[in-house]
Design a protein around this motif. Structure first.
Motif, PDB file in Angstrom:
ATOM      1  N   SER A 191      41.509  33.769  43.033  1.00 24.47           N
ATOM      2  CA  SER A 191      42.186  32.590  42.475  1.00 24.47           C
ATOM      3  C   SER A 191      42.501  31.570  43.571  1.00 24.47           C
ATOM      4  CB  SER A 191      43.475  33.017  41.768  1.00 24.47           C
ATOM      5  OG  SER A 191      43.186  33.864  40.663  1.00 24.47           O
ATOM      6  N   ARG A 192      42.886  32.075  44.737  1.00 24.98           N
ATOM      7  CA  ARG A 192      43.196  31.163  45.851  1.00 24.98           C
ATOM      8  C   ARG A 192      41.949  30.404  46.304  1.00 24.98           C
ATOM      9  NH1 ARG A 192      42.482  30.947  50.898  1.00 24.98           N
ATOM     10  NH2 ARG A 192      41.563  33.026  51.022  1.00 24.98           N
ATOM     11  N   ALA A 195      41.170  27.755  43.729  1.00 26.71           N
ATOM     12  CA  ALA A 195      42.115  26.635  43.806  1.00 26.71           C
ATOM     13  C   ALA A 195      41.846  25.779  45.039  1.00 26.71           C
ATOM     14  CB  ALA A 195      43.551  27.164  43.832  1.00 26.71           C
ATOM     15  N   ASP A 196      41.544  26.412  46.174  1.00 22.87           N
ATOM     16  CA  ASP A 196      41.235  25.662  47.401  1.00 22.87           C
ATOM     17  C   ASP A 196      39.995  24.802  47.215  1.00 22.87           C
ATOM     18  OD1 ASP A 196      43.402  26.814  48.594  1.00 22.87           O
ATOM     19  OD2 ASP A 196      42.255  28.301  49.743  1.00 22.87           O
ATOM     20  N   PHE A 197      38.995  25.369  46.541  1.00 25.06           N
ATOM     21  CA  PHE A 197      37.762  24.611  46.309  1.00 25.06           C
ATOM     22  C   PHE A 197      38.049  23.400  45.420  1.00 25.06           C
ATOM     23  CE2 PHE A 197      33.913  23.587  43.984  1.00 25.06           C
ATOM     24  CZ  PHE A 197      32.939  23.608  44.978  1.00 25.06           C
ATOM     25  N   LEU A 372      32.868  30.459  41.618  1.00 27.39           N
ATOM     26  CA  LEU A 372      34.251  30.789  41.978  1.00 27.39           C
ATOM     27  C   LEU A 372      35.127  30.949  40.741  1.00 27.39           C
ATOM     28  CD1 LEU A 372      34.761  28.399  45.033  1.00 27.39           C
ATOM     29  CD2 LEU A 372      34.654  30.895  45.095  1.00 27.39           C
ATOM     30  N   GLN A 373      34.882  30.093  39.746  1.00 29.34           N
ATOM     31  CA  GLN A 373      35.660  30.184  38.511  1.00 29.34           C
ATOM     32  C   GLN A 373      35.407  31.512  37.797  1.00 29.34           C
ATOM     33  OE1 GLN A 373      34.451  27.742  35.127  1.00 29.34           O
ATOM     34  NE2 GLN A 373      36.596  27.136  34.808  1.00 29.34           N
ATOM     35  N   LYS A 379      38.068  38.934  37.979  1.00 24.80           N
ATOM     36  CA  LYS A 379      39.014  39.773  38.718  1.00 24.80           C
ATOM     37  C   LYS A 379      40.402  39.754  38.083  1.00 24.80           C
ATOM     38  CE  LYS A 379      36.527  39.797  43.066  1.00 24.80           C
ATOM     39  NZ  LYS A 379      36.447  39.366  44.468  1.00 24.80           N
ATOM     40  N   ASN A 380      40.796  38.646  37.512  1.00 19.66           N
ATOM     41  CA  ASN A 380      42.083  38.606  36.811  1.00 19.66           C
ATOM     42  C   ASN A 380      42.052  39.451  35.544  1.00 19.66           C
ATOM     43  OD1 ASN A 380      44.302  36.756  37.935  1.00 19.66           O
ATOM     44  ND2 ASN A 380      42.476  35.506  38.242  1.00 19.66           N
ATOM     45  N   GLU A 381      40.939  39.419  34.817  1.00 20.52           N
ATOM     46  CA  GLU A 381      40.826  40.235  33.607  1.00 20.52           C
ATOM     47  C   GLU A 381      40.791  41.720  33.946  1.00 20.52           C
ATOM     48  OE1 GLU A 381      37.566  38.962  31.245  1.00 20.52           O
ATOM     49  OE2 GLU A 381      38.313  36.916  31.000  1.00 20.52           O
TER      50      GLU A 381
END
Length: 452
Positions: A191-192, A195-197, A372-373, A379-381
């Motif tokens: 996620s980081r 978000a950075d991208f 990345l999305q 990974k969150n799921e």
């Protein structure tokens, strides 16, 4: 050649009339003696308890949990559960009987039996045919002793099963919690990066064409997510079961189930069908007949894998007790499931890469954004799914995951109704002996008369 003797029935009947007092006396005497013995002989009482094996369901039990992690319904794993006959043998084990033997009073320590001798003399444990009921009948010198033995067998067996279930389940929760911590870190890192991208490239949403392209990859991502969740659960389960096997000195029984030729064939068929299902989901909804047929084929293949693994374990573990055999089957199931997951993920990733290589019409920034999305979403799921699974396992642990319930607790026999000696049986036996003895005496008198 011996001379054949003929009995004069008339003479015999005459003797019966003339010696009827003697015959009656013998019969009455034997009957009275047997009645006296029924009072003099040590009394033995029987107490009975009845237990029932619960059916395996999707809400609890080791097999149901394993079925969930493999994507198979619980019924497919029913063969891995202990049969009533296995439970009967477990109830005769030292773990169950030795506490009862130690609690009883023995005049001499040398008279104290071991578990096997005690089970033969004091217990009758049987499974009612065609049912899942087990009847425990215990013999004792007093009603209280008989009840104590019968109830002790049931209580000690339940404690043993609960302890084994909780230990294995606690290990599973521990290893699963460790995997959740690692997955949480991976999800936060993904996620980081995403978000950075977004901040660096000031890109917060791809155009509609890119979104449609991403949707084509959703089937791949969903399949990969499910595989990774299943792998994490099975790895935790494998670690827990292996630790339990090691604890009971059975680690040397482990072997690589994936060397089995039949297992390899079924595994290859599952991988092919998984890839086929991903392709179908790109074109159709879950309710489409082609998708349903593919899912049914997968379910049947997984059942075949379960049965093949169980057969392989049984053929190499005939000397194991039921607890060891059950753990070894769970270990082999997890090993086979992990191998299937690795092979399936490799095949799906290869097919996915072919699709991704076709995304040449998009700028590199857009392609990287989508990658990345998807990585962050997957990974969150995975993290959320593992947390849910861990909570379910904690609930199962709290419920003890027991598959035995007491229907009738051990009864307290009546003092005036011992199981042995029974007055009615002793009277009938004494009467029968008296009749035989009196007729024997009569024949002796008859023979003496005809030889004189």
């Amino acid at each position: 050649m011996a001379k054949e003797e003929n009995i004069d029935v008339g003479q015999l009947l005459y003797l019966m009339r003339t010696h009827k007092k003697m015959m009656g006396g013998v019969i009455v005497g034997c009957t009275a003696l047997s009645l006296g013995l029924s009072f003099a002989l040590p009394k033995q009482y029987e107490s009975t308890a009845l237990v029932q094996m619960r059916s395996v369901d999707s809400n609890g039990g080791a097999a149901a949990a394993l079925a969930s992690s493999m994507g198979v319904d619980a019924g497919a794993l029913s063969s891995t559960k202990n049969s009533p006959l296995n439970y009967v043998e477990l109830m005769k084990s030292r773990h169950v009987l030795e506490p009862i033997i130690d609690a009883m009073q023995w005049e001499d320590e040398d008279d104290k039996p071991d578990a096997e001798q005690f089970a033969k003399k004091r217990l009758k444990i049987e499974n009612t045919k065609q049912t899942n009921m087990i009847k425990v009948t215990a013999k004792g010198k007093t009603p209280e002793e008989a009840q104590m033995i019968s109830q002790g067998v049931v209580d000690n067996f339940l404690s043993m099963q609960t302890e084994n279930s909780q230990q294995t389940q606690s290990l599973l929760v521990k290893f699963l919690t460790d995997r959740i911590d690692q997955t949480e870190q991976e999800a936060e890192e993904a996620s980081r990066k995403f978000a950075d991208f977004q901040r660096e490239h000031k890109m917060y949403s791809p155009d509609e064409e890119a979104k449609r392209t991403v949707q084509k990859l959703d089937a791949f991502d969903e399949a990969i997510k499910d595989i990774k969740v299943g792998r994490a659960e099975n790895q935790a389960r494998l670690s827990a079961v292996s630790a339990k096997l090691s604890e009971i000195k059975s680690s040397s029984l482990s072997y690589n189930i994936n060397d089995n030729e039949n297992v390899q064939k079924i595994r290859s068929a599952i991988v092919s069908e998984e890839v086929n299902l991903v392709g179908l989901r790109q074109q159709y909804t879950e309710n489409h007949p082609a998708v349903k047929a593919s899912k049914n084929r997968l379910e049947e293949l997984r059942r075949s894998l379960v049965n093949e693994v169980n057969a392989a374990v049984d053929s190499n573990a005939t000397t194991l007790n039921p607890t060891q055999s059950e753990l070894l089957k769970q270990q082999a199931q997890s090993e086979a499931s992990l191998a299937v997951a690795d092979a399936t993920e490799a095949a799906i990733n290869e097919r996915k890469k072919t699709v991704e290589d076709g995304l040449t019409d998009f700028p590199q920034d857009v392609v990287e954004y989508m990658q990345l999305q998807r990585d962050a979403n997957i990974k969150n799921e995975i993290y959320v799914s593992l947390v849910k699974e861990c909570e379910n396992d904690k609930i199962k642990e709290a419920m003890d995951s027991m598959d035995i319930q007491v229907i009738d607790p051990a009864n307290l026999p009546r003092e005036d109704k011992p199981a042995w000696p029974k007055k009615s049986v002793m009277l009938a036996l004494g009467f029968a002996v008296g009749v035989i003895a009196s007729f024997g005496r009569l024949l002796w008198i008859y023979k003496r008369r005809i030889t004189d």
